[in-house]
Scaffold this active site. Structure first.
Site, PDB file in Angstrom:
ATOM      1  N   GLY A  11     -63.929   1.211 -13.453  1.00 20.35           N
ATOM      2  CA  GLY A  11     -63.889   1.678 -12.075  1.00 20.35           C
ATOM      3  C   GLY A  11     -62.494   1.787 -11.503  1.00 20.35           C
ATOM      4  O   GLY A  11     -62.317   1.712 -10.280  1.00 20.35           O
ATOM      5  N   PRO A  53     -72.975  -0.668 -15.744  1.00 20.85           N
ATOM      6  CA  PRO A  53     -72.535   0.684 -16.093  1.00 20.85           C
ATOM      7  C   PRO A  53     -71.026   0.884 -16.024  1.00 20.85           C
ATOM      8  O   PRO A  53     -70.496   1.773 -16.687  1.00 20.85           O
ATOM      9  CB  PRO A  53     -73.264   1.558 -15.054  1.00 20.85           C
ATOM     10  N   TYR A  73     -81.356 -14.376  -9.305  1.00 23.08           N
ATOM     11  CA  TYR A  73     -80.173 -13.894  -8.597  1.00 23.08           C
ATOM     12  C   TYR A  73     -79.966 -14.681  -7.300  1.00 23.08           C
ATOM     13  O   TYR A  73     -80.916 -15.103  -6.660  1.00 23.08           O
ATOM     14  CB  TYR A  73     -80.304 -12.419  -8.238  1.00 23.08           C
TER      15      TYR A  73
END
Length: 328
Positions: free
Chosen positions: A222, A215, A53
């Protein structure tokens, strides 16, 4: 904050896991430190990262996210002691052989690099970021056993494994009288429910915790359509995410309409659904701002009734365990 055990272990973790992939590329270090402090203030003790990352737009600066976390730990104040720290190994960290995948040498190098960047002497949960079909399980588990014996790793998990990979791993570990995997990190959300076929049944059989990544499917669950109408910047509607949005636009609109009926933010609805799914320990939420963390926390206070669950299944049909899903 609600807490639970990670899989069949005695390890206590929060029901939300703080994902850190945005730290560096999309969230400045100072803001990332504020988010991690706020997570602790809310009772979130479970943080997830990975050695790869932190890439910039050209794919450079791998490891930057771990370094940001390491500098946060260095501030002291119990930050490291209060954190259940999960990171991952597999992705290549350079162009030379053995700088990626899961050979015993590569795993050792990955762990040493992560420990250095994270400014810590141990990793609470080391996750294999992908299955390595070229390395035998005997070699992988021997490497993990050494790291556990040295105190550098406490628990081992997987990420992006198929159900039969989990079974392979656990049976190989059992033959060595080793604990084996304690968790699996998989793509799981209302749009992507493939893991219900075989991964979740395997996790339930072996007592592994499920840590869903994505998710909200890159923000598509969202409130993306509402944000479009309001002219707000939406980072997720380009590339592959944009293709998924166009293929599911009507369903996502119906989903946002349902959230409005319930008086919930769409992100809260999506996370609340995940929190009630079998085997789920903690969805991995990756906030770019403190406001995103507020939204995620609100999902803990929502319990969806059966009527709402049925409507979500109508919008985003799931799977029965295999083979009943496709056979008698």
């Amino acid at each position: 904050m609600e807490f639970t055990h990670l899989g069949r272990t005695g390890l206590t973790v929060s029901r939300l896991c703080l994902g850190t992939m945005n730290f560096g590329p999309h969230t400045e270090e100072s803001d990332a430190h504020l988010i991690m402090d706020s997570a602790h203030d809310r009772g979130i003790n479970f943080f997830d990262t990975a050695n790869a990352y932190g890439r910039d737009s050209e794919g450079n600066l791998k490891g930057r996210t771990e370094e940001i976390i390491g500098r946060w730990f260095a501030q002291g104040g119990g930050r490291r002691e209060r954190t259940v720290l999960a990171t991952k190994a597999y992705a290549p960290m350079g162009d030379w052989p053995n700088e990626g995948r899961l050979s015993a040498l590569a795993v050792r190098r990955a762990v040493e690099g992560s420990l250095r960047r994270l400014n810590t002497d141990h990793i609470d949960l080391l996750q294999m970021h992908h299955i390595d079909r070229d390395t035998p399980w005997e070699e992988i588990w021997q490497a993990m056993e050494v790291l556990v014996a040295q105190g550098k790793v406490i628990y081992v998990g997987s990420s992006n494994f198929a159900g039969w990979h989990v079974a392979q791993a656990q049976e190989a570990a059992r033959a060595r009288h080793f604990l084996g995997l304690v968790s699996e990190q998989s793509l799981y959300n209302l749009i992507d429910r493939t893991v219900e076929l075989e991964v979740i049944p395997a996790l339930q059989h072996y007592g592994l915790g499920l840590l869903p990544w994505g998710p909200l499917r890159s923000g598509l669950l969202g409130g993306v359509l509402r944000k479009e109408r309001e002219g707000l910047a939406v980072r997720s509607v380009s590339g592959h995410a944009g293709q998924i949005l166009e293929a599911n636009r009507e369903r996502i609109q119906a989903y946002e309409d349902l959230a409005d009926e319930l008086g919930l933010d769409p992100a809260v609805l999506g996370l609340a659904w995940l929190l009630g799914r079998p085997a789920v320990t903690a969805p991995i939420v990756g906030p770019r701002t403190l406001a995103h963390l507020d939204t995620a926390e609100a999902a803990l206070d929502v319990e969806l009734d059966q009527k709402t669950l049925d409507r979500l299944d109508e919008l985003f049909p799931g799977h029965k365990p295999a083979p009943e899903d496709y056979a008698w």
